[in-house]
Design a protein around this motif. Structure first.
Motif, PDB file in Angstrom:
ATOM      1  N   ARG A 281      64.729 -36.814  62.103  1.00  0.00           N
ATOM      2  CA  ARG A 281      64.239 -37.690  63.166  1.00  0.00           C
ATOM      3  C   ARG A 281      65.408 -38.258  63.974  1.00  0.00           C
ATOM      4  O   ARG A 281      65.239 -38.684  65.112  1.00  0.00           O
ATOM      5  N   SER A 282      66.589 -38.245  63.378  1.00  0.00           N
ATOM      6  CA  SER A 282      67.794 -38.664  64.096  1.00  0.00           C
ATOM      7  C   SER A 282      68.229 -37.548  65.040  1.00  0.00           C
ATOM      8  O   SER A 282      67.784 -36.409  64.937  1.00  0.00           O
TER       9      SER A 282
ATOM     10  N   THR B  88      65.891 -38.093  76.256  1.00  0.00           N
ATOM     11  CA  THR B  88      64.515 -38.600  76.213  1.00  0.00           C
ATOM     12  C   THR B  88      63.866 -38.545  74.832  1.00  0.00           C
ATOM     13  O   THR B  88      62.824 -39.157  74.623  1.00  0.00           O
ATOM     14  N   MET B  89      64.475 -37.871  73.874  1.00  0.00           N
ATOM     15  CA  MET B  89      63.838 -37.750  72.568  1.00  0.00           C
ATOM     16  C   MET B  89      63.985 -39.024  71.753  1.00  0.00           C
ATOM     17  O   MET B  89      64.998 -39.722  71.836  1.00  0.00           O
ATOM     18  N   THR B  90      62.960 -39.317  70.960  1.00  0.00           N
ATOM     19  CA  THR B  90      62.939 -40.513  70.117  1.00  0.00           C
ATOM     20  C   THR B  90      62.799 -40.088  68.652  1.00  0.00           C
ATOM     21  O   THR B  90      62.765 -38.900  68.340  1.00  0.00           O
ATOM     22  N   GLU B  91      62.662 -41.091  67.761  1.00  0.00           N
ATOM     23  CA  GLU B  91      62.518 -40.766  66.339  1.00  0.00           C
ATOM     24  C   GLU B  91      61.184 -40.081  66.043  1.00  0.00           C
ATOM     25  O   GLU B  91      61.008 -39.477  64.996  1.00  0.00           O
ATOM     26  N   ASN B  92      60.232 -40.183  66.965  1.00  0.00           N
ATOM     27  CA  ASN B  92      58.968 -39.460  66.786  1.00  0.00           C
ATOM     28  C   ASN B  92      59.128 -37.967  67.047  1.00  0.00           C
ATOM     29  O   ASN B  92      58.255 -37.176  66.678  1.00  0.00           O
ATOM     30  N   ASN B  93      60.221 -37.590  67.717  1.00  0.00           N
ATOM     31  CA  ASN B  93      60.508 -36.176  67.985  1.00  0.00           C
ATOM     32  C   ASN B  93      61.408 -35.640  66.887  1.00  0.00           C
ATOM     33  O   ASN B  93      62.517 -36.117  66.694  1.00  0.00           O
TER      34      ASN B  93
END
Length: 245
Positions: free
Chosen positions: A158-159, A137-142
């Motif tokens: 961010r990756s 569920t994690m994205t580059e904002n995480n």
């Protein structure tokens, strides 16, 4: 021996690219910055400040009884902003805790854990917090973090790190929270350093520390928070806050 004096400083910038005027956005009827301030004010800190570049944020903070410091608009990172705020206040401070202004649900207990860590382990110059994350569920904002066996950060990105290669063995993924603690001298050293190539690439200020040999201790927590980067995040935070109060 007297106990180290701690300041919590909340960098609060008006001109967010993804969410302009974000600190003033209302969350359950109160400005976002007020939620963060109240969490910090309930901690073990001796001093709580909002470091801002905009009069509207300063006026809002003062309207609810908080303390705000006007700083330059030109700072490349929140860390540079909090360092100026501490200098402008001129009070003796040994440890500075940077609580991001977009973490309205950050538990006060996490701030206290970081304060205790810095007071009890003088060999740690800089520390931060991470929580278990979900690879799906994690994205580059995480922002993700990996750390060594002694809990010192190896890298932030961010990756997705660590990357799970086909045939590889699954490893835990950790989500980085935007809260830092610095010894005063480490903070002052940090802001004299120019932004590095990795920091400029990922747009993560903590990489400036790693690029220059400043070790960052990663304190683990199992508690939850919701960082507000977008209006959708604000709606999610409001839903969470209404469910828990």
């Amino acid at each position: 021996m007297s106990q180290a004096k701690v300041a919590v400083v909340i960098p609060s910038r008006y001109a967010s690219t993804r969410f302009p005027a974000k600190p003033l956005a209302l969350l359950c009827g109160k400005p976002l910055v007020q939620h963060v301030y109240e969490k910090a004010a309930a901690s073990k800190a001796d001093l709580v400040l909002v470091a801002t570049d905009h009069e509207a944020i300063r006026d809002t903070v003062e309207s609810f009884g908080g303390r705000a410091v006007m700083t330059a608009e030109s700072h490349p990172s929140g860390t540079d902003r909090i360092a100026e705020a501490v200098r402008l206040v001129g009070e003796p401070v040994d440890i500075v805790v940077n609580v991001q202004g977009d973490e309205p649900l950050i538990p006060t207990s996490v701030i206290d854990e970081l304060i205790d860590l810095m007071r009890n382990r003088p060999e740690i110059g800089m520390a931060t917090v991470a929580v278990p994350g979900n690879r799906q569920t994690m994205t580059e904002n995480n922002v993700k973090v990996v750390f060594d066996e002694a809990h010192f950060a190896l890298y932030f990105s961010r990756s997705m790190i660590p990357f799970l290669r086909s045939g590889g063995v699954e490893a835990p993924v950790y989500l980085h929270w935007g809260i830092y603690a610095y010894r005063r001298e480490v903070l002052e050293k940090f802001v004299t350093l120019p932004p590095g190539r990795l920091e400029n690439c990922e747009k993560l200020e903590q990489l400036r520390a790693l690029e220059n040999g400043i070790r960052i201790y990663v304190h683990l927590s199992n508690l939850e928070s919701i960082g507000v980067d977008t209006p959708a995040d604000l709606a999610a935070a409001e839903k969470k806050l209404r469910e828990t109060t």
